[in-house]
Design a protein around this motif. Structure first.
Motif, mmCIF file in Angstrom:
data_model
loop_
_atom_site.group_PDB
_atom_site.id
_atom_site.type_symbol
_atom_site.label_atom_id
_atom_site.label_comp_id
_atom_site.label_asym_id
_atom_site.label_seq_id
_atom_site.Cartn_x
_atom_site.Cartn_y
_atom_site.Cartn_z
ATOM 1 N N CYS A 56 -2.899 2.995 4.838
ATOM 2 C CA CYS A 56 -3.955 3.242 3.868
ATOM 3 C C CYS A 56 -3.663 4.540 3.118
ATOM 4 O O CYS A 56 -3.213 5.515 3.706
ATOM 5 C CB CYS A 56 -5.288 3.376 4.589
ATOM 6 S SG CYS A 56 -6.655 3.766 3.484
ATOM 7 N N SER A 96 -4.880 -3.711 -2.157
ATOM 8 C CA SER A 96 -3.494 -3.881 -2.589
ATOM 9 C C SER A 96 -2.894 -5.110 -1.917
ATOM 10 O O SER A 96 -3.451 -5.663 -0.975
ATOM 11 C CB SER A 96 -2.675 -2.625 -2.276
ATOM 12 O OG SER A 96 -3.093 -2.039 -1.068
ATOM 13 N N TRP A 114 -6.873 2.939 -1.071
ATOM 14 C CA TRP A 114 -5.946 1.863 -1.418
ATOM 15 C C TRP A 114 -5.502 1.226 -0.102
ATOM 16 O O TRP A 114 -4.981 1.908 0.777
ATOM 17 C CB TRP A 114 -4.717 2.385 -2.140
ATOM 18 C CG TRP A 114 -4.961 2.906 -3.518
ATOM 19 C CD1 TRP A 114 -4.739 2.244 -4.689
ATOM 20 C CD2 TRP A 114 -5.429 4.218 -3.892
ATOM 21 N NE1 TRP A 114 -5.058 3.054 -5.754
ATOM 22 C CE2 TRP A 114 -5.480 4.257 -5.299
ATOM 23 C CE3 TRP A 114 -5.834 5.350 -3.164
ATOM 24 C CZ2 TRP A 114 -5.900 5.383 -5.994
ATOM 25 C CZ3 TRP A 114 -6.254 6.470 -3.867
ATOM 26 C CH2 TRP A 114 -6.285 6.480 -5.270
ATOM 27 N N MET A 115 -5.722 -0.058 0.027
ATOM 28 C CA MET A 115 -5.396 -0.691 1.299
ATOM 29 C C MET A 115 -5.308 -2.202 1.123
ATOM 30 O O MET A 115 -6.032 -2.782 0.316
ATOM 31 C CB MET A 115 -6.489 -0.337 2.310
ATOM 32 C CG MET A 115 -6.268 -0.900 3.678
ATOM 33 S SD MET A 115 -7.269 0.010 4.894
ATOM 34 C CE MET A 115 -8.249 -1.293 5.546
ATOM 35 N N LYS A 129 -1.315 9.442 2.849
ATOM 36 C CA LYS A 129 -0.937 8.036 3.028
ATOM 37 C C LYS A 129 -0.636 7.824 4.503
ATOM 38 O O LYS A 129 0.396 8.246 5.008
ATOM 39 C CB LYS A 129 0.199 7.606 2.115
ATOM 40 C CG LYS A 129 1.295 8.609 1.897
ATOM 41 C CD LYS A 129 2.335 8.041 0.928
ATOM 42 C CE LYS A 129 3.484 9.015 0.745
ATOM 43 N NZ LYS A 129 4.537 8.516 -0.119
ATOM 44 N N THR A 154 0.807 -1.225 0.000
ATOM 45 C CA THR A 154 0.000 0.000 0.000
ATOM 46 C C THR A 154 0.843 1.279 0.000
ATOM 47 O O THR A 154 0.642 2.167 -0.822
ATOM 48 C CB THR A 154 -0.938 0.004 1.219
ATOM 49 O OG1 THR A 154 -1.759 -1.169 1.135
ATOM 50 C CG2 THR A 154 -1.821 1.240 1.240
#
Ligand code: FES
Ligand code: FES
Lengths: 159, 716
Positions: B340, B383, B352-353, B413, B218
């Protein structure tokens, strides 16, 4: 902010940072080199293990000021164009599970083999026990180190 | 996808006596979807294809590459390799031609959850069905093109071949194959006896990416403008912010903003190092969390108190043996901490994780952003994850990142530090067990009564099979008890058997752990059987063998006894231990040899025998069993979580004493026993009997009866 120059994977790079910035963050955040992983940030897990002048070190606790003018190698720079024999051994033994610890494990193993091309189990225990693998791939890491050592001895070359 | 037909042409394919429905979802490329036929509407049901529930789909692209898209996340279990092998096998194409993708969160996926060792068990059937359908379509397309009888055509390495030597690659046939109206050859999966790919020890398809550092997790993703974010967290579990002063932090170099979250105070900066420095400069007044009055001793006594009075023994009981066991809280401690990447703009969010349950993440983020009724506004990309073990079923990091991204007006992020991950995560709960074995005058076992007091395990995501998945959403509070009932069995003829879960409410967040309840209940049972054997003066292997109900378990037990030379002469201080387990449609036995003459017990040798039905990739099965053994040994011997006044004591791998190279045995040998062709689960299988076999070996080497885990724990 001062700029620090060093040779990263064969290329000269320059990073603006304060002297105490742990190198890991210069690599990951500023240079986009993400092979070295964050696993603890305090030097106890080995996920970030890379090479400083060919020796294993921990970028998460290495201030950038101390690497100016040196050669730093991360997993990305290990094999050059192809694969390093240790990386190949890792593939042949199918070592990785989640893979997150493996760049660090491989860099630690290469550093071991540079000093000792025929490591005993005790040598492997001593050199590799600072790297945690949460997925528990130790049996295969050990096998891969022995396989790589054998291949390197056969080829008569240093890692 | 273009040219979507309104009415899917469905083909029903039978695999292992189960019926799967397959249909083409798109042309010009060939895309075949599949799902289990239980609830399949008839082909006439005019259901728009975009909303049809499905298990997975397989696409054959114009360049001949095959892409299998499935709602599962690779976390180290090797599922992408297994799925690629099944696809290549059934399609007759090269393994190198197959890519496996993880799908984004989508309500169409029947179950989008990676856990309960379910991936191969649930998806092998649909993969085989979809691939067999695709292959039949490709053959039909070639037969039509060449005007030859379809049954004379063969498929080899991604090509259809005619008897006269003409050949066509799958890529060039894909368009025609998608438009085939009538299959000229049946869509029948191969008999497993003809397999040439499945069953072969095969290296991971992503091995090269991993060893070169190219594999992206990630926080390795390059999401434009996403800035590092960390969160200052309270001293106690689930403490909260009273108020805070960020004036110093905001003036520090690189700092981009500060946001108050329900769980702490988030700080964004140009680099993580700057974010850490600013986080440490925040002045925060914390309200204590709900567990701040609780420490290990209280928790243990509350669990003990939850065990009921001894029930009346069965008739003819001559004596009753009692075993008591305490298990600690455990942190999952995946190598990659929670993290994340989130972008929130207007009424859209993108996440996205490395999620074990992307649909759950989607719901949770939507709820946090006030979009309960519109979860589709949240896109979740699952991910690659650096280990899961049950921890990645949850969505805390996604909720934090989404809230911070909105508050700060920029993509972030978020990284949890190792400390955050250890001290503010979720835990396999502690537990206390009382097992009573009732023995008759002749030494026969008349009854077995196991009461387990366990803080409620939070399973809002259900457990990968439809039943608990549905219950998880509808009635979250019953899932834990339901799962206990569904999963906990005693595989022996022990007369009157009763196992009971006593749920205790303790305000420490929990999550399932590898093998869930079996990591405690199953381990305690297998350790107590050894104690029973000692009490009855019987050999542990012989006692088990005489009472086991299942032929599969007897076979794996025999296998380890033989391969591990059970009962061989050993020096003083060295002993063997065994244990068995049947769950997830698989059976396993462990034999462990341990040396207790040193400072700490040292595992010398491990022999495992497993019956997982059809072994898709023996290399990956071996890897999972070896890894689970290390997991079990670490948590049995040295790694456990302590609670001190509502705070977790352990903060990293320095004090959470996970096994390292020097603790690991030099060899863990795995022997596969195959009783039938059903696909059994593997991911969790290897934990419980490894833990019990190690405990039993230590008990036999030291002459003691271990009751408290981790065994080396000297603390309170
Ligand atoms: S991240 Fe550097 S040693 Fe753990
Ligand atoms: S392979 Fe997952 S931590 Fe080592």
């Amino acid at each position: 902010m001062p700029a620090y120059q060093f040779i990263l994977n064969g290329q000269t790079v320059s990073v603006e940072a304060s002297a105490d910035l742990p190198l890991l963050w210069a690599l990951r955040d500023q240079l986009g080199v993400t092979g070295p992983k964050y696993g603890c940030g305090v030097g106890v897990c080995g996920a970030c293990t890379s090479h400083l002048e060919g020796e294993a070190f921990r970028p998460c606790i290495q201030p950038i000021g101390g690497v100016a003018g040196t050669r730093v190698t991360t997993i990305e720079g290990l094999g050059g164009e192809g694969l390093h024999p240790v990386q190949q051994a890792w593939i042949d033994e199918d070592v990785a599970q989640c893979g997150f610890c493996q760049p660090g494990q491989i860099m630690a193993a290469v550093a071991l083999l540079r000093k000792n091309l025929d490591p005993s189990d005790a040598d492997i225990d001593a050199a590799m026990s600072d790297n945690v693998c949460r997925c528990g791939t130790y049996v295969r890491i050990r096998a891969a180190i022995k396989r790589a050592a054998h291949a390197l001895r056969e080829a008569g070359r240093a890692p | 996808m273009t040219d979507t037909p309104k009415q899917p042409e469905t083909v029903s394919v039978v695999v292992d006596r189960r019926r799967f429905l397959t249909w083409v979802v798109a042309s010009p490329a060939l895309v075949v979807a599949a799902r289990l036929g239980l609830d399949v509407p008839s082909a006439e049901a005019a259901e728009p294809i975009e909303e049809t529930a499905l298990n997975l789909y397989i696409a054959i692209q114009a360049d001949g590459r095959v892409v299998t898209t499935l709602p599962r996340t690779e976390m180290g279990q090797g599922i992408t390799t297994g799925v690629a092998m099944l696809t290549a096998e059934e399609l007759d194409t090269r393994l190198e031609s197959v890519d496996v993708r993880t799908a984004d969160a989508d309500p169409r996926w029947v179950i989008q959850l990676t856990g309960a060792s379910s991936t191969m068990r649930y998806l092998a059937g649909p993969i085989r069905a979809a691939a067999a359908t695709a292959r039949a379509r490709l053959v039909t397309a070639a037969a039509n093109r060449w005007r030859v009888p379809a049954h004379t055509l063969t498929t080899v390495r991604g090509e259809v071949i005619a008897p006269d030597g003409r050949r066509a690659g799958y890529g060039e046939l894909a368009g025609d194959a998608a438009r085939v109206l009538l299959l000229l050859v049946p869509a029948t999966p191969k008999p497993t006896s003809e397999y040439t790919v499945v069953g072969q020890p095969t290296g991971r398809i992503d091995a090269r990416d991993i060893v070169t550092g190219a594999a992206k997790y990630t926080l390795d993703l390059d999401i434009p403008d996403a800035v590092p974010l960390v969160v200052a967290r309270p001293p106690t579990i689930r403490g909260s912010v009273r108020d805070f002063d960020a004036s110093t932090a905001l003036s520090m170099p690189g700092v981009l903003g500060v946001a108050r979250l329900p769980t702490g105070v988030a700080v964004a900066a140009r680099t993580y190092a700057q974010a850490f420095a600013a986080r440490d400069a925040l002045r925060i007044s914390w309200a204590p969390g709900p567990a701040s009055q609780l420490s290990d001793t209280h928790i243990r006594s509350r669990l003990r108190d939850a065990i009921g009075a001894r029930p009346l023994p069965p008739l003819f009981t001559a004596r009753t043996l009692e075993g008591r066991f305490d298990f600690p809280y455990l942190a999952h401690a995946p190598m990659e901490t929670q993290g994340c990447v989130a972008r929130v703009t207007g009424d859209r969010a993108e996440i996205w994780m490395g999620a074990q349950d992307p649909k759950f993440v989607q719901r949770e983020v939507a709820e946090a952003l006030g979009w309960v009724l519109a979860p589709q506004r949240v896109t979740v990309h699952a991910s690659r994850a650096g280990g899961g073990f049950g921890r990645r079923f949850f969505a805390e990091a996604a909720v934090e990142a989404a809230l911070a991204a909105r508050a700060l007006g920029r993509p972030v992020k978020l990284m949890w530090t190792r400390n955050d991950d250890m001290r503010h995560g979720r835990y396999r709960p502690a537990s206390h067990h009382r097992i009573l074995a009732y023995v008759g005058a002749n030494g026969s076992i008349l009854g077995w009564n196991h009461q387990a007091a366990i803080p409620t395990v939070e399973l809002p995501h259900g457990f990968g099979d439809l039943l608990t998945a549905l219950v998880g959403q509808a009635l979250p509070e019953v899932t834990s008890a339901l799962f206990f009932t569904l999963s906990q069995h005693v595989p022996y003829h022990f007369g009157l058997v009763s196992q009971e879960l006593r749920e205790v409410s303790i305000p420490i967040p929990t999550a399932s752990f590898r093998s869930v309840f079996t990591s405690q209940v199953g381990v305690a049972n297998e350790v107590f059987i050894d104690q029973l054997a000692r009490g009855l003066g019987r050999d542990p292997v012989e006692l088990r063998r005489s009472q086991l109900k299942s032929a599969r378990l007897k076979a794996v037990l025999d296998k380890v006894a033989q391969e591990g030379q059970w009962g061989r002469a050993l020096p003083p201080g060295v002993a063997q231990g065994v244990a068995v387990l049947e769950e997830w449609d698989s059976a396993v036995a462990h034999l462990v040899e341990v040396d207790v003459t040193g400072e700490a017990p040292r595992v010398l040798r491990v022999v495992i025998a497993a019956d997982v039905g059809l072994p898709i990739n023996p290399k990956s099965i071996e890897a999972q069993l070896q890894g689970a053994a290390i997991d079990a040994f670490s948590t049995t011997l040295s790694a456990g979580i302590h609670i001190d006044a509502g705070a977790v004591r352990e903060g990293s791998f320095a004090d959470y004493r996970w096994f390292r190279m020097k603790h690991a045995p030099a060899e863990i040998s795995v022997h596969l026993v195959r009783s039938d062709d059903r696909v059994g689960g593997v991911g969790e299988l290897g934990y419980p009997s490894a833990a019990a076999a190690l405990t039993n070996a230590i008990a036999r080497a030291t002459g003691t009866m271990p009751t408290r885990f981790p065994l080396l724990d000297s603390g309170a």
